[in-house]
Scaffold this active site. Structure first.
Site, PDB file in Angstrom:
ATOM      1  N   GLY A 252      -0.635  -0.443  14.207  1.00  0.00           N
ATOM      2  CA  GLY A 252      -1.061  -0.453  12.540  1.00  0.00           C
ATOM      3  C   GLY A 252      -2.101   0.292  12.639  1.00  0.00           C
ATOM      4  O   GLY A 252      -2.595   1.255  13.142  1.00  0.00           O
TER       5      GLY A 252
ATOM      6  N   ASP B 248      -6.556  -6.630  22.045  1.00  0.00           N
ATOM      7  CA  ASP B 248      -5.238  -7.448  21.135  1.00  0.00           C
ATOM      8  C   ASP B 248      -4.948  -8.584  22.067  1.00  0.00           C
ATOM      9  O   ASP B 248      -5.305  -8.738  23.170  1.00  0.00           O
ATOM     10  CB  ASP B 248      -4.422  -6.491  20.939  1.00  0.00           C
ATOM     11  CG  ASP B 248      -3.732  -6.461  19.547  1.00  0.00           C
ATOM     12  OD1 ASP B 248      -3.078  -7.886  19.375  1.00  0.00           O
ATOM     13  OD2 ASP B 248      -3.589  -5.785  18.855  1.00  0.00           O
TER      14      ASP B 248
ATOM     15  N   ASP C  46      -7.452 -13.172  22.911  1.00  0.00           N
ATOM     16  CA  ASP C  46      -7.075 -13.698  21.597  1.00  0.00           C
ATOM     17  C   ASP C  46      -8.508 -13.947  21.313  1.00  0.00           C
ATOM     18  O   ASP C  46      -9.228 -14.958  21.688  1.00  0.00           O
ATOM     19  CB  ASP C  46      -6.091 -15.024  21.904  1.00  0.00           C
ATOM     20  CG  ASP C  46      -5.805 -15.421  20.639  1.00  0.00           C
ATOM     21  OD1 ASP C  46      -6.652 -15.572  19.509  1.00  0.00           O
ATOM     22  OD2 ASP C  46      -4.943 -16.578  20.487  1.00  0.00           O
TER      23      ASP C  46
ATOM     24  N   GLY D 283      -5.940  -9.025  12.185  1.00  0.00           N
ATOM     25  CA  GLY D 283      -5.642  -9.778  11.353  1.00  0.00           C
ATOM     26  C   GLY D 283      -4.230 -10.350  10.868  1.00  0.00           C
ATOM     27  O   GLY D 283      -3.326  -9.803  11.636  1.00  0.00           O
TER      28      GLY D 283
ATOM     29  N   TYR E 161      -4.589 -15.859   2.856  1.00  0.00           N
ATOM     30  CA  TYR E 161      -5.156 -14.624   3.408  1.00  0.00           C
ATOM     31  C   TYR E 161      -6.257 -14.163   2.420  1.00  0.00           C
ATOM     32  O   TYR E 161      -7.472 -13.731   2.834  1.00  0.00           O
ATOM     33  CB  TYR E 161      -4.017 -13.622   3.064  1.00  0.00           C
ATOM     34  CG  TYR E 161      -4.137 -12.309   3.523  1.00  0.00           C
ATOM     35  CD1 TYR E 161      -4.348 -12.023   4.944  1.00  0.00           C
ATOM     36  CD2 TYR E 161      -4.257 -11.153   2.619  1.00  0.00           C
ATOM     37  CE1 TYR E 161      -4.550 -10.489   5.139  1.00  0.00           C
ATOM     38  CE2 TYR E 161      -4.509  -9.890   2.839  1.00  0.00           C
ATOM     39  CZ  TYR E 161      -4.509  -9.760   4.270  1.00  0.00           C
ATOM     40  OH  TYR E 161      -4.822  -8.357   4.561  1.00  0.00           O
TER      41      TYR E 161
ATOM     42  N   LYS F 274     -10.203 -13.194   3.155  1.00  0.00           N
ATOM     43  CA  LYS F 274     -10.759 -11.602   3.364  1.00  0.00           C
ATOM     44  C   LYS F 274     -11.711 -11.765   2.309  1.00  0.00           C
ATOM     45  O   LYS F 274     -12.677 -10.980   2.599  1.00  0.00           O
ATOM     46  CB  LYS F 274      -9.504 -10.803   2.601  1.00  0.00           C
ATOM     47  CG  LYS F 274      -8.248 -10.532   3.993  1.00  0.00           C
ATOM     48  CD  LYS F 274      -8.838  -9.959   5.023  1.00  0.00           C
ATOM     49  CE  LYS F 274      -7.788  -9.665   6.060  1.00  0.00           C
ATOM     50  NZ  LYS F 274      -8.206  -8.798   7.295  1.00  0.00           N
TER      51      LYS F 274
ATOM     52  N   THR G  89       2.173   0.829   6.202  1.00  0.00           N
ATOM     53  CA  THR G  89       2.227   0.174   7.557  1.00  0.00           C
ATOM     54  C   THR G  89       3.451  -0.484   7.600  1.00  0.00           C
ATOM     55  O   THR G  89       4.215  -0.689   6.692  1.00  0.00           O
ATOM     56  CB  THR G  89       1.093  -0.900   7.726  1.00  0.00           C
ATOM     57  OG1 THR G  89       1.298  -1.904   6.786  1.00  0.00           O
ATOM     58  CG2 THR G  89      -0.265  -0.247   7.864  1.00  0.00           C
TER      59      THR G  89
HETATM   60  P1  NAD Z   1      -0.720  -5.523  12.116  1.00  0.00           P
HETATM   61  O1  NAD Z   1      -0.067  -6.894  11.975  1.00  0.00           O
HETATM   62  O2  NAD Z   1       0.285  -4.190  12.177  1.00  0.00           O
HETATM   63  O3  NAD Z   1      -1.910  -5.303  13.245  1.00  0.00           O
HETATM   64  C1  NAD Z   1      -2.801  -6.491  13.442  1.00  0.00           C
HETATM   65  C2  NAD Z   1      -3.112  -6.512  14.925  1.00  0.00           C
HETATM   66  O4  NAD Z   1      -3.810  -7.400  14.929  1.00  0.00           O
HETATM   67  C3  NAD Z   1      -1.725  -6.845  15.949  1.00  0.00           C
HETATM   68  O5  NAD Z   1      -1.853  -5.994  16.970  1.00  0.00           O
HETATM   69  C4  NAD Z   1      -1.995  -8.379  16.242  1.00  0.00           C
HETATM   70  O6  NAD Z   1      -1.324  -8.399  17.583  1.00  0.00           O
HETATM   71  C5  NAD Z   1      -3.406  -8.329  16.347  1.00  0.00           C
HETATM   72  N1  NAD Z   1      -3.679  -9.503  16.213  1.00  0.00           N
HETATM   73  C6  NAD Z   1      -3.368 -10.749  15.842  1.00  0.00           C
HETATM   74  N2  NAD Z   1      -3.983 -11.706  16.057  1.00  0.00           N
HETATM   75  C7  NAD Z   1      -4.905 -11.666  16.912  1.00  0.00           C
HETATM   76  C8  NAD Z   1      -5.815 -12.437  17.764  1.00  0.00           C
HETATM   77  N3  NAD Z   1      -5.866 -13.819  17.496  1.00  0.00           N
HETATM   78  N4  NAD Z   1      -6.475 -11.856  18.607  1.00  0.00           N
HETATM   79  C9  NAD Z   1      -6.474 -10.611  18.866  1.00  0.00           C
HETATM   80  N5  NAD Z   1      -5.813  -9.608  18.093  1.00  0.00           N
HETATM   81  C10 NAD Z   1      -4.993 -10.097  17.331  1.00  0.00           C
HETATM   82  O7  NAD Z   1      -1.536  -5.183  10.668  1.00  0.00           O
HETATM   83  P2  NAD Z   1      -2.047  -4.077   9.825  1.00  0.00           P
HETATM   84  O8  NAD Z   1      -1.449  -3.821   8.935  1.00  0.00           O
HETATM   85  O9  NAD Z   1      -2.303  -3.058  10.902  1.00  0.00           O
HETATM   86  O10 NAD Z   1      -3.658  -4.620   9.282  1.00  0.00           O
HETATM   87  C11 NAD Z   1      -4.858  -4.588  10.082  1.00  0.00           C
HETATM   88  C12 NAD Z   1      -6.119  -5.169   9.402  1.00  0.00           C
HETATM   89  O11 NAD Z   1      -6.057  -4.544   8.138  1.00  0.00           O
HETATM   90  C13 NAD Z   1      -5.753  -6.626   8.983  1.00  0.00           C
HETATM   91  O12 NAD Z   1      -7.073  -7.388   9.127  1.00  0.00           O
HETATM   92  C14 NAD Z   1      -5.294  -6.696   7.962  1.00  0.00           C
HETATM   93  O13 NAD Z   1      -5.421  -7.922   7.304  1.00  0.00           O
HETATM   94  C15 NAD Z   1      -5.957  -5.589   7.088  1.00  0.00           C
HETATM   95  N6  NAD Z   1      -5.244  -4.829   5.904  1.00  0.00           N
HETATM   96  C16 NAD Z   1      -4.002  -4.305   5.818  1.00  0.00           C
HETATM   97  C17 NAD Z   1      -3.381  -3.712   4.686  1.00  0.00           C
HETATM   98  C18 NAD Z   1      -2.070  -3.216   4.828  1.00  0.00           C
HETATM   99  O14 NAD Z   1      -1.768  -2.575   3.666  1.00  0.00           O
HETATM  100  N7  NAD Z   1      -1.444  -2.875   5.954  1.00  0.00           N
HETATM  101  C19 NAD Z   1      -4.042  -3.960   3.517  1.00  0.00           C
HETATM  102  C20 NAD Z   1      -5.338  -4.528   3.537  1.00  0.00           C
HETATM  103  C21 NAD Z   1      -5.926  -5.132   4.621  1.00  0.00           C
END
Ligand code: NAD
Length: 460
Positions: free
Chosen positions: A231, A251, A274, A303, A366, A370, A401
């Protein structure tokens, strides 16, 4: 999930069907020049930035043009029908309503000449520093002015405001001006960013005439990216590596395969960790000390979501989201700021979310986490500055995503369209914004929240 409307709107059949146009945004590619056409650079009042920004434009191979004002109006010499790539108006010296009227007289003809994915960038003074009510009102008016310009511009053009402290030298805004003028800021629209005297040592005393390597602005910097297996995190790691950084991709062990791929693609290393583990901060700091001696950029991207209406919220869903999205960042940042691994001019960038600004149905956990990230960044900024470090947040809006691809179609379409650019952003848009904040030269930006949302109407 591909954006059907966006794909369709760029075909000949779209016009016949009356399909609304979704602009194609110009995005950065390695080797691409900073600017793709002439830029109007001018000032109203005693602006001190127009001259160095003109020099920046010319140094980047484009014409810096000026606006000539007479009783017959304003003329902008763009060599015939040539479109402007950008308009930079320095209003840091604007203190009266007459100055504001002059700004309108310049911008009205200028926006007509703005090309696709063009940039309007205003520089304004800090309203709190103004002497007198009229000057403060004029400085503050730029906020509403810019937000409205952003909503009116078409064809992927954006408008943003840089609010500069009175004692900040032109070199303090250099990396910020470059970011907003370039295609790296494709999905950042309608924002304002405050720039102060940079924290830490003066990095570039020669100022804007002595730029860093524009193709590798992060060269020599070590960057940690959490949640880098997939992502947005994977895109952040790739983008920072493209800009010259050495990547430490972090990760959870369960995401080991994706993590290894990111590490391979970026030529970096993988750390299975983690971030909520009791010893996570200690292990991360030890890894950085032993492998790299220190760190220059820490990106808290990991996240999770565990959506439920508050009426049905379980303790487990609440606690797990708060632990990953906020608790881990608090613990790791406290440990980093107390340690010796943060190099001089280190940058911390925390990923927040539009949900943390606007709230979202089914996301009390969430959104609380945030919004908490924003509070943390603001609270830690002064402490970080004491040692030349900055801490900022990016708040993505609707980003294409896997997560947003799984939304019900109605919610997804609404999320994509309720912004000035009429489309979702890409992970790389978040990554480019982090790349700018991560530069040593961005030391004047501290404790800020930058939305990467195409000027979403939600929470604005
Ligand atoms: P995603 O779920 O595709 O990727 C998140 C990654 O974080 C994963 O690889 C997961 O394994 C890792 N992760 C989760 N818990 C963990 C932990 N305890 N320790 C280490 N790694 C951990 O999410 P994404 O869509 O790529 O989002 C990335 C960030 O952007 C997040 O913080 C999300 O809240 C934020 N965000 C995303 C969007 C969106 O539209 N996708 C919008 C606003 C904010």
């Amino acid at each position: 999930m591909s954006d059907l409307l966006s794909n369709l709107s760029n075909t000949p059949i779209a016009k016949q069907l009356g399909v609304p146009t979704v602009p194609r945004l110009r995005r950065f590619e390695p080797g691409q020049p900073l600017l793709s056409g002439p830029v109007l650079v001018t000032s109203v009042g005693d602006g001190r930035f127009a001259k160095p920004i003109s020099a920046l434009v010319e140094d980047n191979g484009q014409r810096s043009v000026t606006a000539e004002r007479s009783d017959n109006g304003t003329s902008i010499d763009t060599a015939g029908e040539e479109k402007l790539n950008g308009v930079v108006l320095d209003l840091t010296g604007a203190t009266t309503l007459a100055d504001l009227a002059t700004a309108q007289q310049i911008l009205t003809p200028a926006v007509k000449k703005l090309g696709p994915s063009g940039r309007v960038l205003l520089l304004g003074a800090e309203p709190g520093e103004a002497s007198g009510a009229e000057a403060a009102a004029v400085a503050q008016s730029l906020d509403g002015f810019v937000r409205s310009i952003g909503k009116e511009l078409r064809f992927g053009a954006t408008a943003n405001l840089v609010i500069v402290a009175g004692d900040a030298a032109p070199s303090a805004v250099d990396s910020t001006v470059r970011f907003f003028l370039s295609s790296r800021s494709a999905y950042v629209d309608g924002q304002n960013v405050h720039v102060t005297v940079p924290v830490g040592p003066t990095l570039d005393p020669a100022g804007m005439d002595d730029p860093h390597d524009p193709d590798l602005p992060l060269r020599g910097r070590v960057a940690v990216v959490t949640g880098a297996a997939r992502g947005i995190g994977a895109s952040i790691a790739e983008t920072l590596a493209r800009d010259g950084a050495t990547i430490v991709a972090v990760d959870i062990p369960a995401a080991g395969e994706g993590l290894a791929k990111t590490a391979n693609r970026t030529g970096g290393t993988a750390l299975q960790l983690d971030i909520t583990a009791d010893d996570a901060a200690e292990r991360l700091i030890e890894h950085l000390r032993q492998r790299h001696g220190g760190v220059d950029l820490v990106v808290h991207n990991a996240g999770i979501t565990r959506d439920k209406l508050l009426a049905n919220m379980t303790d487990d869903r609440w606690n797990s989201v708060l632990a990953v999205n906020l608790g881990a960042q608090l613990t790791i940042n406290a440990a980093l700021l107390d340690s010796d691994v943060l190099n001089e001019s280190a940058r911390i960038v925390c990923v927040s979310s539009q949900s943390g600004i606007a709230g979202n149905r089914g996301q009390t956990n969430y959104a609380a986490s945030k919004a908490g990230v924003i509070g943390m960044v603001r609270a830690l900024a002064p402490k970080a500055a004491e040692r030349g470090v900055t801490i900022n947040a990016v708040a993505p809006g609707f980003i294409e995503t896997e997560m947003t691809g799984k939304m019900p179609i109605g919610t997804r379409e609404a999320g994509r369209r309720v912004n000035s650019l009429k489309q979702g952003g890409l992970p790389v848009d978040v990554a480019e914004t982090i790349g700018w904040l991560g530069q040593a030269e961005s030391g004047g930006v501290n404790g800020q929240v930058v939305r990467v949302c195409g000027q979403s109407m939600l929470g604005a």
